[in-house]
Design an enzyme around this catalytic site. Structure first.
Site, PDB file in Angstrom:
ATOM      1  N   HIS A  28     -42.751   5.374 -65.663  1.00 30.11           N
ATOM      2  CA  HIS A  28     -43.326   5.430 -64.688  1.00 30.11           C
ATOM      3  C   HIS A  28     -41.698   4.745 -64.368  1.00 30.11           C
ATOM      4  O   HIS A  28     -41.386   5.971 -63.337  1.00 30.11           O
ATOM      5  CB  HIS A  28     -44.005   4.341 -63.826  1.00 30.11           C
ATOM      6  CG  HIS A  28     -45.436   4.931 -63.598  1.00 30.11           C
ATOM      7  ND1 HIS A  28     -46.597   3.775 -64.766  1.00 30.11           N
ATOM      8  CD2 HIS A  28     -46.252   6.119 -63.697  1.00 30.11           C
ATOM      9  CE1 HIS A  28     -47.209   4.934 -64.309  1.00 30.11           C
ATOM     10  NE2 HIS A  28     -47.465   5.694 -63.912  1.00 30.11           N
TER      11      HIS A  28
ATOM     12  N   ASP B  22     -46.951  14.639 -68.776  1.00 30.37           N
ATOM     13  CA  ASP B  22     -48.319  15.401 -68.150  1.00 30.37           C
ATOM     14  C   ASP B  22     -48.471  16.351 -67.786  1.00 30.37           C
ATOM     15  O   ASP B  22     -47.509  17.258 -66.966  1.00 30.37           O
ATOM     16  CB  ASP B  22     -48.305  15.007 -66.403  1.00 30.37           C
ATOM     17  CG  ASP B  22     -49.425  13.458 -66.194  1.00 30.37           C
ATOM     18  OD1 ASP B  22     -50.990  13.139 -66.890  1.00 30.37           O
ATOM     19  OD2 ASP B  22     -49.449  12.345 -66.962  1.00 30.37           O
TER      20      ASP B  22
ATOM     21  N   GLN C 221     -49.626  19.259 -65.514  1.00 30.19           N
ATOM     22  CA  GLN C 221     -49.284  19.526 -64.187  1.00 30.19           C
ATOM     23  C   GLN C 221     -47.683  19.320 -63.815  1.00 30.19           C
ATOM     24  O   GLN C 221     -47.525  20.007 -62.491  1.00 30.19           O
ATOM     25  CB  GLN C 221     -49.037  17.028 -64.122  1.00 30.19           C
ATOM     26  CG  GLN C 221     -49.145  16.652 -63.157  1.00 30.19           C
ATOM     27  CD  GLN C 221     -49.335  15.594 -62.317  1.00 30.19           C
ATOM     28  OE1 GLN C 221     -50.351  15.072 -61.966  1.00 30.19           O
ATOM     29  NE2 GLN C 221     -48.939  15.023 -62.830  1.00 30.19           N
TER      30      GLN C 221
HETATM   31  P1  AMP Z   1     -49.101   8.735 -62.369  1.00 29.43           P
HETATM   32  O1  AMP Z   1     -48.945   7.029 -62.136  1.00 29.43           O
HETATM   33  O2  AMP Z   1     -50.535   8.506 -63.997  1.00 29.43           O
HETATM   34  O3  AMP Z   1     -49.922   9.625 -61.529  1.00 29.43           O
HETATM   35  O4  AMP Z   1     -47.769   9.285 -63.301  1.00 29.43           O
HETATM   36  C1  AMP Z   1     -46.493   9.292 -62.079  1.00 29.43           C
HETATM   37  C2  AMP Z   1     -45.467  10.026 -62.727  1.00 29.43           C
HETATM   38  O5  AMP Z   1     -44.929   9.014 -64.350  1.00 29.43           O
HETATM   39  C3  AMP Z   1     -46.040  11.537 -63.515  1.00 29.43           C
HETATM   40  O6  AMP Z   1     -44.618  12.355 -63.013  1.00 29.43           O
HETATM   41  C4  AMP Z   1     -46.593  10.896 -65.046  1.00 29.43           C
HETATM   42  O7  AMP Z   1     -46.380  12.327 -66.012  1.00 29.43           O
HETATM   43  C5  AMP Z   1     -45.703  10.018 -64.956  1.00 29.43           C
HETATM   44  N1  AMP Z   1     -45.832   9.039 -66.449  1.00 29.43           N
HETATM   45  C6  AMP Z   1     -47.180   9.136 -66.667  1.00 29.43           C
HETATM   46  N2  AMP Z   1     -46.520   8.266 -68.143  1.00 29.43           N
HETATM   47  C7  AMP Z   1     -45.573   8.580 -68.848  1.00 29.43           C
HETATM   48  C8  AMP Z   1     -44.806   8.328 -70.189  1.00 29.43           C
HETATM   49  N3  AMP Z   1     -45.467   7.432 -70.644  1.00 29.43           N
HETATM   50  N4  AMP Z   1     -44.180   8.807 -70.121  1.00 29.43           N
HETATM   51  C9  AMP Z   1     -43.176   9.585 -68.863  1.00 29.43           C
HETATM   52  N5  AMP Z   1     -43.642   9.537 -67.719  1.00 29.43           N
HETATM   53  C10 AMP Z   1     -45.425   9.059 -67.641  1.00 29.43           C
END
Ligand code: AMP
Length: 280
Positions: free
Chosen positions: A37, A151, A154
């Site tokens: 994040h 994702d 997504q």
């Molecule tokens: P989430 O809190 O899981 O909904 O993720 C929020 C954002 O962070 C989304 O755009 C995810 O794709 C991104 N994200 C989550 N995990 C990772 C990661 N390991 N590397 C890069 N971006 C991430």
């Protein structure tokens, strides 16, 4: 960093900076933050004057009640991490603020995106994603919004929504951040036992292997190979598919440039997803 718990103060802040012609970047999250994040926030800081994050666990994108109920929460730690990363504002809305009775989510035709991979295995998930991101975009009105390639599907859904609804927002993709041992960072990793976490390393291994084997296997033969690989891994494979990154067509006999291998698998009760480009 400013904390916004109400919409008016968030919008006053945004309007104030917009009047000064500053570029607003936005990073939506569901909290339980990690380096993945924060990498989005850092990327946003490179091109935007002001970066706003949101932390909201969106109930409508969970197709599994238990997954929602057990989703990790750490709002105070999240805010401290965002402040430390240089974020200028964090929006912490309530469900009522995101979904007032009057809110009508847009109907966005997702086509094949809603029928394959996550779309097929998590019915209603992407409708929930569209619902929340459209609403957040409407409240924050950013110039740029940042999403992780972790994702991958997504990201395609968000691009599609932005195009269909003609939103003046640039969608910026950011690379997947991994732990040193290769496991893609995810808020759900917190819920893995040490045994499950070890097993979960097979996911990145399978993607690395897929890259190597793509030279000698067709996509469908590679899929069969991977089904065998996962049987030995201790994980429960949900899908392992090679897809065309433009059309999201599941590939069968032929590779296309930029082919992405996408995987979803369970380590115990925890569902993990990952992906990697296997053909340059
Ligand atoms: P989430 O809190 O899981 O909904 O993720 C929020 C954002 O962070 C989304 O755009 C995810 O794709 C991104 N994200 C989550 N995990 C990772 C990661 N390991 N590397 C890069 N971006 C991430």
């Amino acid at each position: 960093m400013k904390l916004f718990k109400d919409i008016d103060s968030l919008q006053l802040f945004v309007d104030d900076h917009r009047k000064k012609k500053l570029l607003i970047g936005f990073v939506p999250t569901m909290g339980a933050l990690h380096e993945g994040h924060l990498s989005l926030v850092r990327k946003a800081l490179e091109s935007c004057d002001i970066v706003i994050a949101s932390v909201f666990v969106n109930p409508t994108q969970f197709n599994n009640r238990e997954d929602f109920e057990k989703y990790p929460l750490s709002p105070e730690k999240d805010c401290a991490m965002l402040a430390e990363a240089g974020c200028h504002g964090t929006f912490l809305p309530t469900e009522q603020q995101i979904y007032p009775d009057s809110y009508q989510a847009p109907e966005v035709p997702l086509g094949v995106l809603d029928q394959v991979l996550e779309g097929a295995f998590r019915p209603g998930h992407f409708q929930g994603v569209v619902e929340v991101v459209y609403r957040l975009f409407d409240l924050v009105r950013p110039d740029q919004a940042f999403f992780g390639l972790k994702d991958f599907q997504q990201l395609a859904v968000i691009r599609r929504m932005t195009r269909e609804m003609k939103l003046p927002i640039e969608i910026v993709s950011c690379p997947t951040i991994r732990d040193n041992d290769g496991l893609a960072m995810s808020s759900r990793n917190q819920r893995l036992s040490s045994e499950e976490r070890k097993m979960a390393l097979s996911i990145n291994e399978s993607l690395t292997l897929a890259k190597q084997l793509s030279e000698s296997y067709t996509p469908s033969d590679l899929k069969i190979y991977m089904e065998g690989f996962y049987q030995k891994s201790g994980l429960k494979l949900e899908y392992f598919e090679m897809i065309d990154p433009q059309t999201f067509e599941v590939l069968d006999s032929k590779w296309v440039p930029g082919t992405v291998a996408c995987v979803a698998a369970y380590a115990g009760a925890i569902r993990l997803i990952d992906n990697q480009v296997v053909i340059p």
